[in-house]
Design a protein around this motif. Structure first.
Motif, PDB file in Angstrom:
ATOM      1  N   SER A 169       0.848  -1.191   0.000  1.00  0.00           N
ATOM      2  CA  SER A 169       0.000   0.000   0.000  1.00  0.00           C
ATOM      3  C   SER A 169       0.880   1.236   0.000  1.00  0.00           C
ATOM      4  O   SER A 169       1.957   1.238   0.618  1.00  0.00           O
ATOM      5  CB  SER A 169      -0.919   0.017   1.222  1.00  0.00           C
ATOM      6  OG  SER A 169      -1.628   1.250   1.311  1.00  0.00           O
ATOM      7  N   THR A 170       0.408   2.269  -0.687  1.00  0.00           N
ATOM      8  CA  THR A 170       1.133   3.539  -0.650  1.00  0.00           C
ATOM      9  C   THR A 170       0.947   4.247   0.679  1.00  0.00           C
ATOM     10  O   THR A 170       1.575   5.278   0.929  1.00  0.00           O
ATOM     11  CB  THR A 170       0.677   4.458  -1.799  1.00  0.00           C
ATOM     12  OG1 THR A 170      -0.747   4.603  -1.753  1.00  0.00           O
ATOM     13  CG2 THR A 170       1.065   3.886  -3.153  1.00  0.00           C
ATOM     14  N   LEU A 171       0.074   3.720   1.535  1.00  0.00           N
ATOM     15  CA  LEU A 171      -0.032   4.239   2.899  1.00  0.00           C
ATOM     16  C   LEU A 171       1.129   3.770   3.766  1.00  0.00           C
ATOM     17  O   LEU A 171       1.326   4.269   4.871  1.00  0.00           O
ATOM     18  CB  LEU A 171      -1.351   3.799   3.528  1.00  0.00           C
ATOM     19  CG  LEU A 171      -2.594   4.568   3.057  1.00  0.00           C
ATOM     20  CD1 LEU A 171      -3.853   3.817   3.436  1.00  0.00           C
ATOM     21  CD2 LEU A 171      -2.614   5.973   3.634  1.00  0.00           C
ATOM     22  N   CYS A 172       1.880   2.801   3.257  1.00  0.00           N
ATOM     23  CA  CYS A 172       3.094   2.347   3.941  1.00  0.00           C
ATOM     24  C   CYS A 172       4.292   3.015   3.257  1.00  0.00           C
ATOM     25  O   CYS A 172       4.482   2.841   2.059  1.00  0.00           O
ATOM     26  CB  CYS A 172       3.254   0.832   3.845  1.00  0.00           C
ATOM     27  SG  CYS A 172       1.894  -0.116   4.528  1.00  0.00           S
ATOM     28  N   GLY A 173       5.072   3.754   3.983  1.00  0.00           N
ATOM     29  CA  GLY A 173       6.257   4.346   3.388  1.00  0.00           C
ATOM     30  C   GLY A 173       6.175   5.845   3.295  1.00  0.00           C
ATOM     31  O   GLY A 173       5.560   6.527   4.124  1.00  0.00           O
TER      32      GLY A 173
END
Length: 539
Positions: free
Chosen positions: A329-333
């Motif tokens: 997910s782009t919510l990670c990082g």
């Protein structure tokens, strides 16, 4: 440790009994968490009363509605196996799923009852007399029953009984039919462990994808793993509200958002592409907290347009049916996410990239600090969310060390961000659903005049990709324009009879010959370039 996904419902009902669990956008039915728990418990009792025992399969061929959620969770509560089926499947496709899974019950609604009856009749006629008891019985929702068919309401007629508690989280929970990484469509075996693990992994993202006070838009089909576990699973775990929607239209969907106060929008890219023409979209989505795109690749220009024009950041992810489903997910990082990235691995998920280099295999990506930039390779994954192989014998599952190859080509950068490059297989993704070309090619070559068919995907602004078919006729077939038009028309008619709508070719073209490699294989890359360069390829 929870051993059954349906236990999440019981826990949430105890914590938030009066909170709204489900809203059916079409019928207006609303169920609190306690009402949903009570209904599921009665339905589980009704399923068990039909003589079903642990491990029996229940095929559910209905559209997105409250009853689908009830049936799915009730099957799990009764220690059965849920088999959600695309309600728009052609009769032949439905027959293959029911026969292959060995389903003992098939549930249909008014849109699917006719093909469902044809399937049940066909299986009974195909079985020898002494084996006909093994043919499925039909449960009918919102339509009159006939013969030994069961009315859905009859499943809810008795008070809930105490059922034996589940003991093994490795037991099979769901069969979901997918093209996998090779071969004809087959069923991924998802255990309770896999489903629960991915719910926990996605729920560990900070900030959370879904919170207790969220209203989640449930337009993603619940027969698809994205809607079934990534969306419904998070709602079950958090006690949020799910607005269940069957079908999509631009204006109706935006009215749903307004009417129900939707705050989380998990959608596929075609939905976002359809909304982009709405001039006041920013105002109409003003109450939305999170927009998530999955099930198909998201064009980067669409991500940029939503950020620049509407002030909405679209978070992307990557996953597969076999991984239950979310991997990244782009919510990670980094925030904002890197351009073109589908994000980093969820907590509890490990990714690596493997390729075949000279002198043997080279592995990159065991951990973020040892992932160099370089050539892309096949994405492999390890985690508790992995499936148990393909039905019925577990073939094609993770290896002895727990790794499984996704069949996708990607690049992991030094920070652990994943960039998708290509697919190893020729799978076409139409509106988030896998379409395996060989299945369509087999159907098209059943047309008498056709000797060879080649199917591939081309970009489409509405569906992500669209199916295009090239036909080569048998020797001696007439090639005048009228005859060719009739062949194309016959191929379209046959596809409509044998294939679900999303699998049918958007365009069929008859060609004199097909480009081939030096080994005689069809050069799909050259055909794909030709298709993408044709201005009228989608007619």
């Amino acid at each position: 440790m929870t051993a059954n996904l349906a236990d999440l419902l019981a826990h949430t009902a105890a914590q938030r009994p009066d909170g709204v669990a489900l809203i059916d956008a079409e019928s207006g039915v609303r169920l609190t968490w306690q009402e949903l728990e009570d209904t599921v418990a009665r339905c589980a009792t009704g399923l068990s009363a039909q003589g079903l025992v642990a491990g029996n399969r229940v095929a559910i061929a209905i559209g997105n509605r409250v009853e689908l959620v009830v049936l799915h969770l009730a099957a799990l509560r009764a220690r059965l196996v849920s088999v959600p089926v695309n309600p728009r499947s052609a009769t032949g496709e439905l027959l293959r799923v029911v026969a292959d899974s060995g389903a003992r019950l098939l549930v249909a609604d008014p849109t699917t009852v006719d093909p469902a009856r044809a399937v049940v009749t066909g299986l009974r006629e195909a079985l020898p007399h002494e084996g006909r008891a093994g043919a499925p019985r039909l449960v009918v929702l919102d339509a009159p029953t006939a013969g030994d068919e069961i009315a859905y309401d009859a499943l809810l007629a008795e008070p809930a009984a105490v059922l034996p508690p589940p003991r093994d989280a490795e037991s099979l929970a769901v069969l979901l039919y997918t093209s996998g990484t090779s071969g004809r469509p087959r069923a991924a075996m998802l255990s309770h462990r896999a489903l629960l693990a991915n719910i926990t992994q996605a729920g560990s993202i900070d900030p959370p994808l879904v919170q207790a006070d969220d209203v989640v838009y449930g337009v993603l089909p619940l027969f698809h793993v994205y809607g079934l576990n990534a969306v419904l699973g998070q709602v079950l775990a958090t006690g949020a509200t799910l607005v269940v929607v069957d079908g999509f239209s631009v204006e109706q969907s935006l009215e749903h958002v307004r009417l129900h106060g939707v705050t989380v929008l998990p959608v596929a890219p075609p939905v976002l592409a359809s909304w982009r023409a709405v001039g006041d979209l920013a105002d109409r989505l003003a109450g939305v907290r999170t927009v998530m795109s999955g099930a198909a690749p998201m064009p980067e220009d669409l991500v940029t347009e939503y950020a620049d024009r509407f002030g909405l950041r679209v978070h992307q992810g990557y996953g597969l049916t076999e991984t239950a489903p979310v991997l990244t997910s782009t919510l990670c990082g980094t925030d904002p996410a890197k351009r073109g990235s589908v994000g980093r691995a969820l907590p509890g998920v490990t990714l690596r990239v493997r390729d075949d280099a000279e002198g043997g295999e080279r592995v990159r990506g065991g951990a973020p600090d040892d992932v160099p930039s370089g050539d892309p390779g096949v994405i492999e994954v390890r985690g508790d969310n992995l499936f148990s192989g393909y039905w019925p014998d577990g073939e094609g599952g993770p290896d002895a060390e727990g790794w499984w190859s996704t069949g996708d080509i990607g690049l992991l950068d030094a920070d652990g961000d994943l960039f998708l490059v290509d697919r190893v297989t020729e799978i076409v993704i139409v509106s988030g659903f896998n379409v395996y070309p060989s299945e369509i090619e087999e159907v098209l070559t059943e047309v008498p005049q056709v000797q060879e068919a080649v199917v591939l995907g081309v970009p489409d602004v509405s569906t992500g990709e669209a199916v295009v078919a090239y036909l080569r006729l048998g020797p001696g077939q007439p090639t005048d324009p009228a005859s060719l038009e009739e062949v194309v028309a016959a191929a379209h008619r046959h596809a409509a009879e044998r294939l679900a709508r999303f699998k049918r070719p958007a365009r069929i073209e008859v060609v004199d010959s097909l480009p081939r490699t030096v080994t005689g294989k069809v050069a799909r890359g050259r055909l794909r370039s030709q298709a993408r360069g044709a201005p009228d390829v989608l007619g």
